[in-house]
Design a protein around this motif. Structure first.
Motif, short mmCIF file in Angstrom:
data_model
loop_
_atom_site.label_atom_id
_atom_site.label_comp_id
_atom_site.label_asym_id
_atom_site.label_seq_id
_atom_site.Cartn_x
_atom_site.Cartn_y
_atom_site.Cartn_z
N GLY A 291 0.54 -1.05 0.02
CA GLY A 291 0.05 -0.05 -0.20
C GLY A 291 0.81 1.38 -0.05
N TYR A 292 1.88 1.19 0.65
CA TYR A 292 2.86 2.62 0.88
C TYR A 292 3.46 2.95 -0.89
CZ TYR A 292 5.87 5.79 2.85
OH TYR A 292 6.61 7.04 3.11
N VAL A 293 3.81 1.62 -1.26
CA VAL A 293 4.55 1.78 -2.70
C VAL A 293 3.24 2.24 -3.78
CG1 VAL A 293 5.47 0.72 -4.38
CG2 VAL A 293 6.06 0.16 -2.12
N ASN A 294 2.24 1.83 -3.51
CA ASN A 294 0.97 2.25 -4.39
C ASN A 294 0.60 3.75 -3.93
OD1 ASN A 294 -0.04 0.52 -6.04
ND2 ASN A 294 -0.88 -0.79 -4.33
N ASN A 299 -1.24 5.75 -6.85
CA ASN A 299 -2.51 4.70 -6.71
C ASN A 299 -3.11 4.70 -5.73
OD1 ASN A 299 -1.65 3.98 -9.57
ND2 ASN A 299 -0.65 2.13 -8.63
N LYS A 300 -3.67 5.76 -5.27
CA LYS A 300 -4.33 6.01 -4.02
C LYS A 300 -5.58 5.00 -3.53
CE LYS A 300 -1.94 9.88 -3.26
NZ LYS A 300 -1.08 9.78 -4.53
N ASP A 301 -6.24 4.79 -4.54
CA ASP A 301 -7.63 3.61 -4.40
C ASP A 301 -6.76 2.23 -3.92
OD1 ASP A 301 -9.29 5.57 -5.02
OD2 ASP A 301 -9.76 4.85 -7.00
N ASN A 302 -5.89 1.78 -4.49
CA ASN A 302 -5.17 0.53 -4.24
C ASN A 302 -4.50 0.71 -3.07
OD1 ASN A 302 -6.06 -0.68 -6.71
ND2 ASN A 302 -4.41 -0.25 -7.88
N SER A 303 -3.85 1.99 -2.77
CA SER A 303 -3.25 2.25 -1.55
C SER A 303 -4.23 1.90 -0.23
CB SER A 303 -2.48 3.37 -1.50
OG SER A 303 -1.93 3.57 -0.40
N ALA A 320 -0.58 1.91 9.47
CA ALA A 320 -1.65 1.75 8.61
C ALA A 320 -2.69 2.88 8.85
CB ALA A 320 -2.14 0.29 8.61
N LYS A 321 -3.08 3.05 10.27
CA LYS A 321 -4.11 3.95 10.57
C LYS A 321 -3.65 5.24 10.05
CE LYS A 321 -5.88 1.60 14.73
NZ LYS A 321 -6.00 1.69 16.17
N GLU A 322 -2.29 5.65 10.30
CA GLU A 322 -1.86 7.01 9.77
C GLU A 322 -2.08 7.46 8.64
OE1 GLU A 322 2.06 7.04 11.75
OE2 GLU A 322 1.26 7.56 13.79
N MET A 323 -1.66 6.21 7.76
CA MET A 323 -1.78 6.44 6.21
C MET A 323 -3.04 6.68 5.77
SD MET A 323 1.45 6.82 5.03
CE MET A 323 0.91 6.68 3.47
N LEU A 324 -4.07 5.90 6.39
CA LEU A 324 -5.47 5.99 5.73
C LEU A 324 -5.93 7.46 6.39
CD1 LEU A 324 -7.15 2.61 6.88
CD2 LEU A 324 -7.01 3.82 4.65
N GLU A 325 -5.43 7.97 7.35
CA GLU A 325 -5.75 9.41 7.97
C GLU A 325 -5.37 10.44 6.84
OE1 GLU A 325 -4.39 9.62 11.82
OE2 GLU A 325 -6.10 8.24 12.63
N LYS A 326 -4.04 9.88 6.43
CA LYS A 326 -3.49 10.98 5.57
C LYS A 326 -4.23 11.10 4.16
CE LYS A 326 1.19 11.31 5.56
NZ LYS A 326 2.56 10.99 5.48
N LEU A 327 -4.49 9.86 3.77
CA LEU A 327 -5.26 9.65 2.60
C LEU A 327 -6.77 10.38 2.59
CD1 LEU A 327 -4.68 5.95 1.47
CD2 LEU A 327 -3.99 7.97 0.29
N ASP A 328 -7.31 9.93 3.68
CA ASP A 328 -8.71 10.72 3.93
C ASP A 328 -8.64 12.24 3.88
OD1 ASP A 328 -9.81 8.46 4.11
OD2 ASP A 328 -9.91 8.26 6.36
N LYS A 329 -7.78 12.99 4.42
CA LYS A 329 -7.44 14.37 4.56
C LYS A 329 -7.07 14.87 3.05
CE LYS A 329 -5.27 14.71 9.20
NZ LYS A 329 -4.22 15.02 9.79
N ARG A 330 -6.69 14.17 2.14
CA ARG A 330 -6.37 14.52 0.93
C ARG A 330 -7.69 14.10 0.02
NH1 ARG A 330 -0.33 13.24 -1.21
NH2 ARG A 330 0.67 14.35 0.58
#
Length: 330
Positions: A291-294, A299-303, A320-330
């Motif tokens: 997911g991090y490489v995605n 590739n945000k959806d796959n990530s 993983a929680k932190e990365m999801l939060e980062k994606l949600d903010k974007r």
């Protein structure tokens, strides 16, 4: 234990066995233990039958029943070392280390010069981090059997855990001098040398590999050595060799993927993490790093899917929680 480079003492155990006939079942009890039950009903004081059934239960991870049978066997015949060894194993595997040690102490009291039992007692002391007791037991072995390579191996790993690297190296060196075909001793010797920042570590690891060219453990240590000493090319070559010799070994793909990711070789990193996901679907790190490489390649959806899957497996996976939060903010 020697899975983590500790000595295991194995014994040849002759147990009652019968042919496993699927049609010979009694109330869904496997045929071999069903036959043992019948024989024990007829001869309840037969220690060897109780031992055989105890071993059956142990082999099938039913430790409480195994302990019950083995204790009865010892009550009937208290002079069989193999009964004590298996009972000790059953206690250890059921997280009752105090009873495991007490069982071996009782045996050593009966047979104070029995080397395999002394070795097992020393090993148990090591496992529970009673290093002084382990070393004291090892010294008794060396008094009875000077130069015993297994004793020196255990002495070396005790010293290593105590941070006494010079003593650890001397002991392990003596171990391989007396038994040069001991792969685990060479690997331990390599680890100690590496802690001492000595390049001889690579020679020791290669000695282990010469003894067994298929040893994934030896290759893993070699790859780590290269990685820790900045030779990333050789580290990746070794991880590749590991994946060829054992395609289902997860660590080779995880470590290679991390190295490629640090080199910004994202395609190679993705390929390794993707293989890792496919061979180890219960590994949350596999999904997280894919997911991090995605995420890095856009590739945000796959990530997001990978981070969510990582959290399904490990709900407390903070990264993983932190990365999801980062994606949600974007």
């Amino acid at each position: 234990m020697r899975q983590i480079f500790l000595l295991l003492i194995f014994f040849s155990i002759t147990a009652y066995s019968c042919k496993n006939d699927p049609q010979n079942q009694t109330n869904n009890i496997p045929s071999d233990v069903a036959e043992l039950n019948k024989l024990i009903d007829k001869s309840p004081d037969n220690a060897s039958l109780l031992f055989a059934r105890g071993k059956y239960f142990y082999d099938n991870s039913d430790y409480d029943k195994s302990i019950e049978d083995l204790k009865k066997a010892i009550e009937i015949d208290s002079m069989k070392p193999e009964y004590y060894h298996l009972l000790s194993d059953a206690y250890m595997d059921s997280a009752k280390s105090r009873f495991a040690i007490q069982t071996m102490k009782e045996l050593v009291y009966k047979y104070p010069e029995r080397i395999p039992s002394l070795l097992k007692l020393a090993e148990l002391f090591f496992i529970v981090k009673e290093y002084d007791n382990s070393i004291s037991t090892i010294n008794s072995i060396l008094y009875l059997s000077p130069g015993n390579p297994d004793a020196y191996f255990l002495l070396g790993v005790n010293f290593k855990e105590m941070g006494k690297l010079k003593e650890a190296r001397n002991s392990l060196q003596t171990s391989v001098e007396n038994n040069p075909e001991d792969i685990d001793a060479w690997l331990q010797l390599g680890q100690v040398a590496e802690l001492q920042k000595d390049s001889m570590a690579l020679t020791f690891y290669n000695n282990a590999l010469l003894l067994d060219s298929t040893s994934i453990e030896a290759l893993h240590h070699i790859a780590f050595y290269y990685q820790n000493n900045g030779d990333i090319t050789k580290a990746l070559e070794t991880y590749r060799e590991m994946s060829i010799k054992n395609p289902d070994y997860p660590s080779s793909y995880l470590n290679a993927g991390l190295l490629y990711m640090n080199m910004d070789s994202l395609k190679q990193a993705y390929d390794n993490f993707n293989i890792l996901v496919n061979i180890d679907r219960a590994n949350p790190k596999a999904y997280y790093y894919r997911g991090y490489v995605n995420y890095l390649i856009g590739n945000k959806d796959n990530s997001k899917e990978d981070f969510e899957q990582a959290l399904k497996i490990a709900p407390d996976f903070t990264e993983a929680k932190e990365m999801l939060e980062k994606l949600d903010k974007r």
